[in-house]
Design a protein around this motif. Structure first.
Motif, PDB file in Angstrom:
ATOM      1  N   LEU A   1       0.853  -1.190   0.000  1.00 52.07           N
ATOM      2  CA  LEU A   1       0.000   0.000   0.000  1.00 52.07           C
ATOM      3  C   LEU A   1       0.887   1.238   0.000  1.00 52.07           C
TER       4      LEU A   1
ATOM      5  N   SER B   1      -1.400   7.102  -1.025  1.00 51.98           N
ATOM      6  CA  SER B   1      -2.575   7.436  -1.828  1.00 51.98           C
ATOM      7  C   SER B   1      -3.719   6.452  -1.624  1.00 51.98           C
ATOM      8  N   ASP B   2      -3.445   5.304  -1.011  1.00 49.11           N
ATOM      9  CA  ASP B   2      -4.489   4.314  -0.746  1.00 49.11           C
ATOM     10  C   ASP B   2      -5.195   4.546   0.582  1.00 49.11           C
TER      11      ASP B   2
ATOM     12  N   LYS C   1      -7.437   6.770   2.997  1.00 51.13           N
ATOM     13  CA  LYS C   1      -8.414   7.851   2.988  1.00 51.13           C
ATOM     14  C   LYS C   1      -8.367   8.657   4.278  1.00 51.13           C
TER      15      LYS C   1
ATOM     16  N   LEU D   1      -9.634   2.990   4.031  1.00 51.16           N
ATOM     17  CA  LEU D   1      -8.932   2.846   2.764  1.00 51.16           C
ATOM     18  C   LEU D   1      -9.807   3.295   1.597  1.00 51.16           C
ATOM     19  N   THR D   2      -9.142   3.694   0.523  1.00 46.76           N
ATOM     20  CA  THR D   2      -9.857   4.002  -0.711  1.00 46.76           C
ATOM     21  C   THR D   2     -10.345   2.703  -1.345  1.00 46.76           C
TER      22      THR D   2
ATOM     23  N   GLU E   1      -9.530   1.460  -4.249  1.00 49.06           N
ATOM     24  CA  GLU E   1      -8.374   0.746  -4.788  1.00 49.06           C
ATOM     25  C   GLU E   1      -7.544   0.153  -3.662  1.00 49.06           C
ATOM     26  N   GLY E   2      -7.380   0.926  -2.571  1.00 50.87           N
ATOM     27  CA  GLY E   2      -6.623   0.436  -1.427  1.00 50.87           C
ATOM     28  C   GLY E   2      -7.283  -0.757  -0.764  1.00 50.87           C
ATOM     29  N   THR E   3      -8.623  -0.775  -0.759  1.00 51.32           N
ATOM     30  CA  THR E   3      -9.351  -1.913  -0.171  1.00 51.32           C
ATOM     31  C   THR E   3      -9.030  -3.199  -0.910  1.00 51.32           C
TER      32      THR E   3
ATOM     33  N   LYS F   1      -6.379  -3.834  -2.827  1.00 46.81           N
ATOM     34  CA  LYS F   1      -4.961  -4.183  -2.664  1.00 46.81           C
ATOM     35  C   LYS F   1      -4.683  -4.752  -1.281  1.00 46.81           C
TER      36      LYS F   1
END
Length: 450
Positions: free
Chosen positions: A127, A130-131, A133, A155-156, A158-160, A162
């Motif tokens: 991570l 940027s991932d 929030k 998390l965003t 996309e981060g979720t 990943k």
């Protein structure tokens, strides 16, 4: 009709006086709309100015824009509601926080903007900042080991995705949270986290949890930033500027109102009343809208005052011309406002375009100037084309119809010129019957009759 006109004028007066009262005292316990509640910028209130630069060479505009956005959110969380963040030059970022005197405290609270990474035991980055929030500290109510605290990570999207994959592959293993290449904390993965919310537990003190959450939030920036400089800006010059500007503005308004009343008489008095309303309304809007006022912003207000006066001058000149052509007073007022509207709109629209360009392309105090100038243009057009017109029309309806009250003593010169021109044309026709001459141009547009 006269009684209705007096009642309408009285109602208009109440609205204007009420606006002035709100500007001076505000409404309610919070004194909403009060001029003294206007947010002052760094140059007027003093404060702290910090300049950052990205360590990455040639960052993209998107990287800088995203960094400014997240820095703004971080500063808002700390309660610096009047702070301003803007881009300086190609890649520098300025943070101006009015009303603060301790630069070190601000830097400590904000943390050092840097690079955040989540790294597994094999050195793989799972991570990045940027991932993330958001990150917030909280008390761990499920702990049985006494006082314990945790950090909740949001998390965003996309981060979720990943993080779900990373935790699935690293159950029972450590994922290091690294900030500027230093390990902040090394939690062990207890299970698959797929809902976009992660919790780091077993933190001994709230201060420790808060510091970690702060670094995670400030580290969730697209760019790694380095502090170039930070300094405290004194408020003395700003206070002097405010006092001087207020005094100059008050004296200037009195002089303008006196001149307009003497030269244009009743219409001038109407413009003076409208100008007073304009000033009060501007202050109320600035206060209610929470617009931060800077020294260039004051210059924008002063410029818009000049434009408000200019609009009235155009209107009254048109009215005098119409009266000079022996039209009735009511028709002259109506025609004067109608003919002046296009010229006023042209001048104000072009200035508004310039203000919009300055606001979009400018930075820092330039935006403050553009903001107050644009707002001033809107308010000045409203007062000139609506408030002034209402007051002048009410004067006419009340029976104040003497042309001398509307400053047209010199208007008879217009009639004399027209009569002289017509007589000259008749003379030429009689003297030179073989030639014709247009009325519009007795000297230059002539020719021999066929």
């Amino acid at each position: 009709m006269k009684g209705k006109s007096i009642a309408a004028l009285l109602l208009t007066t109440i609205v204007i006086v009420g606006t002035v009262w709100i500007a001076l005292n505000g409404i309610g316990s919070n004194q909403t709309g009060r001029a003294q509640n206007i947010h002052l910028g760094l140059d007027l209130a003093g404060g702290v100015s910090i300049t950052y630069a990205p360590e990455k060479e040639d960052p993209t505009d998107k990287d800088i824009a995203d960094t400014i956005y997240k820095l703004q959110k971080r500063i808002d969380e700390k309660g610096y509601v009047e702070a301003e963040i803007y881009r300086e030059g190609d890649n520098r970022i300025n943070v101006d926080i009015p009303g603060v005197t301790d630069a070190n405290k601000v830097l400590e609270e904000l943390g050092k903007p840097g690079n955040l990474e989540f790294v597994d035991e094999n050195g793989n980055i799972v991570l990045t900042g940027s991932d993330i929030k958001d990150a917030n500290p909280d008390k761990d109510s499920s702990s049985t080991l006494g006082a314990s605290y945790l950090i909740k990570l949001d998390l965003t999207d996309e981060g979720t995705t990943k993080f779900a994959e990373a935790t699935k592959e690293n159950i029972g293993k450590v994922i290091y949270i690294m900030y500027n290449d230093e390990v902040l904390i090394a939690p062990t993965v207890q299970g698959v986290i797929s809902n976009g919310t992660a919790v780091i537990t077993h933190i001994d003190t709230y201060e420790r949890a808060n510091d970690l959450a702060t670094n995670i939030r400030i580290g969730a920036l697209p760019l790694k930033l380095s502090e170039l400089r930070s300094n405290v800006v004194g408020a003395k010059m700003g206070l002097d500027a405010i006092n001087t500007s207020v005094s100059a503005g008050f004296i200037g308004l009195l002089i303008i109102m006196a001149f307009m009343t003497v030269y244009y008489r009743l219409p001038g008095l109407a413009s003076a009343i409208a100008l007073l309303f304009y000033t009060a309304l501007m202050l109320v809007v600035l206060s209610v809208a929470g617009i931060t006022l800077t020294l260039p912003g004051i210059a924008g207000i002063i410029l818009s005052v000049g434009m408000a006066v200019d609009a009235n001058v155009i209107i009254f000149s048109r009215i005098k011309e119409e009266l000079g052509m022996e039209k009735t007073l009511r028709a002259s007022v109506k025609s004067g406002f109608r003919k002046a509207t296009s010229a006023i709109l042209d001048g104000n629209i072009t200035t508004m375009i310039a203000a919009i360009v300055l606001f979009v392309m400018g930075t820092g105090t330039i935006k403050g100037f553009a903001q107050t100038l644009g707002l001033g243009i809107i308010v000045s057009m409203f007062t000139a084309l609506v408030i002034t017109r209402v007051i002048v029309t009410l004067f006419v309806m009340m029976g104040l119809k003497s042309k001398k009250l509307y400053g047209v003593d010199r208007g008879h010169k217009i009639l004399d010129i027209i009569k002289t021109k017509k007589n000259l044309v008749r003379h030429i026709d009689r003297r030179y019957p073989d030639w014709y001459c247009h009325d519009a141009c007795p000297y230059g547009n002539a020719g021999k009759r066929s």
